[in-house]
Write a protein that holds these residues in place. Structure first.
Motif, PDB file in Angstrom:
ATOM      1  N   ILE A   8       5.433  13.812  62.268  1.00  0.00           N
ATOM      2  CA  ILE A   8       4.868  13.150  61.200  1.00  0.00           C
ATOM      3  C   ILE A   8       3.863  14.100  60.444  1.00  0.00           C
ATOM      4  CG2 ILE A   8       3.879  11.219  59.669  1.00  0.00           C
ATOM      5  CD1 ILE A   8       5.555   9.404  61.327  1.00  0.00           C
ATOM      6  N   ASN A   9       3.015  14.439  61.066  1.00  0.00           N
ATOM      7  CA  ASN A   9       1.741  15.384  60.528  1.00  0.00           C
ATOM      8  C   ASN A   9       2.529  16.965  60.076  1.00  0.00           C
ATOM      9  OD1 ASN A   9      -0.240  13.735  60.718  1.00  0.00           O
ATOM     10  ND2 ASN A   9      -0.820  14.546  62.843  1.00  0.00           N
ATOM     11  N   ASN A  10       3.250  17.188  61.295  1.00  0.00           N
ATOM     12  CA  ASN A  10       4.215  18.721  60.687  1.00  0.00           C
ATOM     13  C   ASN A  10       4.813  18.505  59.266  1.00  0.00           C
ATOM     14  OD1 ASN A  10       2.910  20.019  62.692  1.00  0.00           O
ATOM     15  ND2 ASN A  10       4.731  19.659  64.113  1.00  0.00           N
ATOM     16  N   LEU A  11       5.627  17.160  59.197  1.00  0.00           N
ATOM     17  CA  LEU A  11       6.586  16.829  58.216  1.00  0.00           C
ATOM     18  C   LEU A  11       5.788  16.842  56.975  1.00  0.00           C
ATOM     19  CD1 LEU A  11       9.094  14.545  59.753  1.00  0.00           C
ATOM     20  CD2 LEU A  11       9.579  16.923  58.873  1.00  0.00           C
ATOM     21  N   GLU A  12       4.643  16.142  57.088  1.00  0.00           N
ATOM     22  CA  GLU A  12       3.479  16.248  55.904  1.00  0.00           C
ATOM     23  C   GLU A  12       3.300  17.279  55.350  1.00  0.00           C
ATOM     24  OE1 GLU A  12      -0.472  13.829  54.670  1.00  0.00           O
ATOM     25  OE2 GLU A  12       0.163  13.960  56.698  1.00  0.00           O
ATOM     26  N   ARG A 114      14.252  13.665  56.987  1.00  0.00           N
ATOM     27  CA  ARG A 114      13.763  13.528  58.257  1.00  0.00           C
ATOM     28  C   ARG A 114      12.483  12.489  58.562  1.00  0.00           C
ATOM     29  NH1 ARG A 114      15.029  13.024  62.636  1.00  0.00           N
ATOM     30  NH2 ARG A 114      13.915  13.915  64.452  1.00  0.00           N
ATOM     31  N   MET A 115      11.875  12.601  57.213  1.00  0.00           N
ATOM     32  CA  MET A 115      10.675  11.542  57.511  1.00  0.00           C
ATOM     33  C   MET A 115      11.371  10.321  57.467  1.00  0.00           C
ATOM     34  SD  MET A 115       7.109  11.608  57.272  1.00  0.00           S
ATOM     35  CE  MET A 115       6.277  12.707  56.412  1.00  0.00           C
ATOM     36  N   ASN A 116      12.203   9.785  56.544  1.00  0.00           N
ATOM     37  CA  ASN A 116      12.654   8.551  56.676  1.00  0.00           C
ATOM     38  C   ASN A 116      13.278   8.146  57.887  1.00  0.00           C
ATOM     39  OD1 ASN A 116      12.030   8.030  53.676  1.00  0.00           O
ATOM     40  ND2 ASN A 116      14.006   8.903  53.085  1.00  0.00           N
ATOM     41  N   GLY A 117      13.881   9.097  58.641  1.00  0.00           N
ATOM     42  CA  GLY A 117      14.684   9.059  59.826  1.00  0.00           C
ATOM     43  C   GLY A 117      13.401   8.565  60.983  1.00  0.00           C
ATOM     44  N   LYS A 118      12.327   9.338  60.793  1.00  0.00           N
ATOM     45  CA  LYS A 118      10.925   8.894  61.813  1.00  0.00           C
ATOM     46  C   LYS A 118      10.706   7.542  61.411  1.00  0.00           C
ATOM     47  CE  LYS A 118      10.707  12.403  64.527  1.00  0.00           C
ATOM     48  NZ  LYS A 118      11.035  12.296  65.811  1.00  0.00           N
TER      49      LYS A 118
END
Length: 130
Positions: A8-12, A114-118
């Protein structure tokens, strides 16, 4: 315990990069007819190389790496002053900017998906698989 092993940090961070790139591209497009305006771009690689130069790492094991403080932007905005495409000193190539905007929008949307999937996975775990 790090939630999703830092994903999540990487996606952010990637979403922040894509957002900054969108802002820069939009600014370039809005200044396409501004005399002597020089296009900007978001640069990641040169920032990484600059940060790595002279970097001292402190480790407790030979396999560990310390690459600086967290929270710093992994990118920077740079101005391209080396070219001039238009008669008024402006160097914005509108076709290139529109292409970059489309690519960046696809990239941004894929990150959001991808964030929504997480978060959906986390929600499913919290609800007990329902």
């Amino acid at each position: 315990m790090n939630l999703f092993s830092g994903t999540i940090n990487n996606l952010e961070n990637s979403i922040q990069y894509a957002s900054a790139k969108n802002d820069v591209i939009s600014n370039n497009i809005s200044n396409v007819d501004t005399p002597n305006y020089k296009a900007e771009k978001v640069s990641f690689k040169s920032t990484l190389e600059n940060e790595m130069t002279g970097l001292e790492t402190k480790t407790t094991n030979e396999r560990h790496f310390n690459f600086g403080e967290e929270g710093n932007n992994p990118y920077r905005i740079v101005k391209d002053s080396s070219t001039t495409y238009n008669h008024n000193g402006n160097n914005v190539d509108i076709d290139k900017e529109m292409s970059e905007l489309a690519k960046n929008q696809i990239y941004y949307n894929s990150l959001i998906d991808r964030m929504n999937g997480k978060f959906n996975s986390l929600q499913s775990v919290i609800r007990g698989g329902n």
